[in-house]
Design a protein around this motif. Structure first.
Motif, PDB file in Angstrom:
ATOM      1  N   LEU A  12      -4.161   1.683   6.644  1.00 49.10           N
ATOM      2  CA  LEU A  12      -2.773   1.215   6.522  1.00 49.10           C
ATOM      3  C   LEU A  12      -2.105   1.816   5.290  1.00 49.10           C
ATOM      4  CD1 LEU A  12      -0.405  -0.778   7.251  1.00 49.10           C
ATOM      5  CD2 LEU A  12      -1.530  -2.365   5.685  1.00 49.10           C
ATOM      6  N   VAL A  13      -2.772   1.726   4.150  1.00 43.58           N
ATOM      7  CA  VAL A  13      -2.202   2.238   2.899  1.00 43.58           C
ATOM      8  C   VAL A  13      -2.010   3.753   2.993  1.00 43.58           C
ATOM      9  CG1 VAL A  13      -2.649   2.567   0.435  1.00 43.58           C
ATOM     10  CG2 VAL A  13      -3.016   0.323   1.476  1.00 43.58           C
ATOM     11  N   ALA A  14      -2.982   4.460   3.561  1.00 45.39           N
ATOM     12  CA  ALA A  14      -2.857   5.914   3.721  1.00 45.39           C
ATOM     13  C   ALA A  14      -1.656   6.256   4.602  1.00 45.39           C
ATOM     14  CB  ALA A  14      -4.141   6.498   4.313  1.00 45.39           C
ATOM     15  N   ASN A  15      -1.453   5.494   5.673  1.00 44.03           N
ATOM     16  CA  ASN A  15      -0.303   5.722   6.550  1.00 44.03           C
ATOM     17  C   ASN A  15       1.003   5.431   5.825  1.00 44.03           C
ATOM     18  OD1 ASN A  15      -1.887   6.518   8.709  1.00 44.03           O
ATOM     19  ND2 ASN A  15      -1.958   4.485   9.621  1.00 44.03           N
ATOM     20  N   MET A  16       1.027   4.402   5.005  1.00 44.93           N
ATOM     21  CA  MET A  16       2.238   4.054   4.260  1.00 44.93           C
ATOM     22  C   MET A  16       2.588   5.154   3.258  1.00 44.93           C
ATOM     23  SD  MET A  16       1.703  -0.047   3.868  1.00 44.93           S
ATOM     24  CE  MET A  16       3.328  -0.474   3.237  1.00 44.93           C
ATOM     25  N   PHE A  17       1.577   5.786   2.671  1.00 43.67           N
ATOM     26  CA  PHE A  17       1.826   6.934   1.789  1.00 43.67           C
ATOM     27  C   PHE A  17       2.371   8.101   2.606  1.00 43.67           C
ATOM     28  CE2 PHE A  17      -0.767   4.906  -1.452  1.00 43.67           C
ATOM     29  CZ  PHE A  17      -0.194   5.376  -2.615  1.00 43.67           C
ATOM     30  N   ALA A  18       1.768   8.344   3.761  1.00 44.28           N
ATOM     31  CA  ALA A  18       2.145   9.492   4.594  1.00 44.28           C
ATOM     32  C   ALA A  18       3.603   9.418   5.058  1.00 44.28           C
ATOM     33  CB  ALA A  18       1.213   9.598   5.801  1.00 44.28           C
ATOM     34  N   VAL A  19       4.094   8.225   5.348  1.00 43.23           N
ATOM     35  CA  VAL A  19       5.476   8.101   5.829  1.00 43.23           C
ATOM     36  C   VAL A  19       6.470   7.847   4.699  1.00 43.23           C
ATOM     37  CG1 VAL A  19       4.784   7.358   8.134  1.00 43.23           C
ATOM     38  CG2 VAL A  19       5.292   5.634   6.396  1.00 43.23           C
ATOM     39  N   GLY A  20       6.004   7.851   3.465  1.00 50.03           N
ATOM     40  CA  GLY A  20       6.897   7.734   2.320  1.00 50.03           C
ATOM     41  C   GLY A  20       7.277   6.311   1.937  1.00 50.03           C
ATOM     42  N   LEU A  21       6.585   5.314   2.476  1.00 48.45           N
ATOM     43  CA  LEU A  21       6.880   3.937   2.078  1.00 48.45           C
ATOM     44  C   LEU A  21       6.349   3.636   0.679  1.00 48.45           C
ATOM     45  CD1 LEU A  21       6.203   1.916   5.363  1.00 48.45           C
ATOM     46  CD2 LEU A  21       8.402   2.259   4.235  1.00 48.45           C
ATOM     47  N   LEU A  22       5.228   4.251   0.322  1.00 48.85           N
ATOM     48  CA  LEU A  22       4.616   4.019  -0.991  1.00 48.85           C
ATOM     49  C   LEU A  22       4.554   5.307  -1.788  1.00 48.85           C
ATOM     50  CD1 LEU A  22       1.545   1.791   0.037  1.00 48.85           C
ATOM     51  CD2 LEU A  22       3.754   1.030  -0.838  1.00 48.85           C
ATOM     52  N   ASP A  23       4.447   5.153  -3.121  1.00 58.64           N
ATOM     53  CA  ASP A  23       4.264   6.310  -3.990  1.00 58.64           C
ATOM     54  C   ASP A  23       3.073   6.068  -4.925  1.00 58.64           C
ATOM     55  OD1 ASP A  23       5.203   4.692  -6.086  1.00 58.64           O
ATOM     56  OD2 ASP A  23       7.198   5.576  -6.083  1.00 58.64           O
ATOM     57  N   GLN A  25       2.749   4.900  -7.788  1.00 56.11           N
ATOM     58  CA  GLN A  25       2.696   3.647  -8.541  1.00 56.11           C
ATOM     59  C   GLN A  25       1.782   2.633  -7.856  1.00 56.11           C
ATOM     60  OE1 GLN A  25       3.734   2.978 -11.574  1.00 56.11           O
ATOM     61  NE2 GLN A  25       2.957   0.888 -11.449  1.00 56.11           N
ATOM     62  N   PHE A  26       1.722   2.660  -6.537  1.00 53.41           N
ATOM     63  CA  PHE A  26       0.835   1.739  -5.825  1.00 53.41           C
ATOM     64  C   PHE A  26      -0.618   2.028  -6.184  1.00 53.41           C
ATOM     65  CE2 PHE A  26      -1.610   0.020  -2.302  1.00 53.41           C
ATOM     66  CZ  PHE A  26      -1.086  -1.266  -2.244  1.00 53.41           C
ATOM     67  N   GLN A  27      -0.955   3.289  -6.350  1.00 53.27           N
ATOM     68  CA  GLN A  27      -2.318   3.648  -6.764  1.00 53.27           C
ATOM     69  C   GLN A  27      -2.613   3.115  -8.158  1.00 53.27           C
ATOM     70  OE1 GLN A  27      -1.985   7.889  -6.016  1.00 53.27           O
ATOM     71  NE2 GLN A  27      -3.404   7.694  -4.286  1.00 53.27           N
ATOM     72  N   GLU A  28      -1.601   3.111  -9.025  1.00 53.10           N
ATOM     73  CA  GLU A  28      -1.775   2.537 -10.363  1.00 53.10           C
ATOM     74  C   GLU A  28      -2.109   1.047 -10.253  1.00 53.10           C
ATOM     75  OE1 GLU A  28      -1.692   4.144 -13.352  1.00 53.10           O
ATOM     76  OE2 GLU A  28      -1.402   6.038 -12.289  1.00 53.10           O
ATOM     77  N   LEU A  29      -1.431   0.350  -9.361  1.00 52.39           N
ATOM     78  CA  LEU A  29      -1.733  -1.067  -9.148  1.00 52.39           C
ATOM     79  C   LEU A  29      -3.166  -1.250  -8.656  1.00 52.39           C
ATOM     80  CD1 LEU A  29       1.439  -2.542  -7.414  1.00 52.39           C
ATOM     81  CD2 LEU A  29       0.609  -3.011  -9.713  1.00 52.39           C
ATOM     82  N   GLN A  30      -3.590  -0.378  -7.770  1.00 49.31           N
ATOM     83  CA  GLN A  30      -4.958  -0.471  -7.262  1.00 49.31           C
ATOM     84  C   GLN A  30      -5.968  -0.303  -8.391  1.00 49.31           C
ATOM     85  OE1 GLN A  30      -4.442   2.504  -4.143  1.00 49.31           O
ATOM     86  NE2 GLN A  30      -4.969   0.925  -2.650  1.00 49.31           N
ATOM     87  N   MET A  31      -5.675   0.575  -9.328  1.00 48.89           N
ATOM     88  CA  MET A  31      -6.585   0.767 -10.463  1.00 48.89           C
ATOM     89  C   MET A  31      -6.606  -0.472 -11.353  1.00 48.89           C
ATOM     90  SD  MET A  31      -6.446   4.800 -11.454  1.00 48.89           S
ATOM     91  CE  MET A  31      -4.704   4.900 -11.782  1.00 48.89           C
ATOM     92  N   CYS A  86       7.954  -0.965  -9.425  1.00 48.76           N
ATOM     93  CA  CYS A  86       6.718  -1.501 -10.010  1.00 48.76           C
ATOM     94  C   CYS A  86       5.557  -1.528  -9.032  1.00 48.76           C
ATOM     95  CB  CYS A  86       6.949  -2.901 -10.568  1.00 48.76           C
ATOM     96  SG  CYS A  86       7.885  -2.905 -12.097  1.00 48.76           S
ATOM     97  N   ILE A  87       5.849  -1.796  -7.760  1.00 53.15           N
ATOM     98  CA  ILE A  87       4.740  -1.830  -6.805  1.00 53.15           C
ATOM     99  C   ILE A  87       4.580  -0.520  -6.044  1.00 53.15           C
ATOM    100  CG2 ILE A  87       4.950  -4.331  -6.502  1.00 53.15           C
ATOM    101  CD1 ILE A  87       5.614  -3.521  -3.495  1.00 53.15           C
ATOM    102  N   GLY A  88       5.493   0.411  -6.249  1.00 49.15           N
ATOM    103  CA  GLY A  88       5.380   1.703  -5.583  1.00 49.15           C
ATOM    104  C   GLY A  88       6.032   1.750  -4.212  1.00 49.15           C
TER     105      GLY A  88
END
Length: 146
Positions: A12-23, A25-31, A86-88
């Protein structure tokens, strides 16, 4: 978290990155999650969706008035832009940037069109996350990487 659920969330997260919903910054939150509470991401996304819904409702009320207070609308738009950044939530953030421009131009039609764009982008993000967030009774763990 069970492996199938984790794999589903990673996809899901990979797909959201692929379609430009996330950037990124979301990876920073994951860290950050790796060193904090295991349900950190779920809490942050849930708060974003709840707060964003409130903000969008306030903006809609303001734009529905005969005399629009563009400064108030702009304040809410900037608040949503900040939480999106903030959430990407890249697409929401970008829609807010355009919305803010319409507020500065005091364009009612532009603001109404921008509200539709922001609302659509916002609900795209939240609708993808919320079924997973509400069903995540177990800790998400650090493995939510795209």
């Amino acid at each position: 978290m069970a492996a199938p659920m984790l794999n589903q969330l990673n996809t899901l997260v990979a797909n959201m990155f692929a379609v430009g919903l996330l950037d990124d910054q979301f990876q920073e939150l994951q860290m950050l999650q790796e060193g904090s509470a295991p349900d950190f991401i779920v809490k942050v996304v849930t708060l974003f969706c709840e707060d964003g819904e409130r903000i969008i409702g306030e903006i809609a009320k303001l734009l529905d008035k005969p005399c629009v207070d563009y400064d108030k609308v702009s304040g809410f738009v900037l608040e949503l832009k900040g939480s999106s950044a903030c959430i990407g939530a890249q697409r929401v953030k970008n829609s807010c940037i355009q919305f803010h421009q319409c507020c500065q131009e005091k364009s009612r039609d532009g603001c109404l069109n921008s509200l539709d764009s922001v609302r659509n982008d916002f609900y795209d993000v939240c609708s993808m996350f919320m079924p997973h967030a509400s069903g995540a009774a177990e800790p998400a763990g650090p493995g939510l990487n795209p």
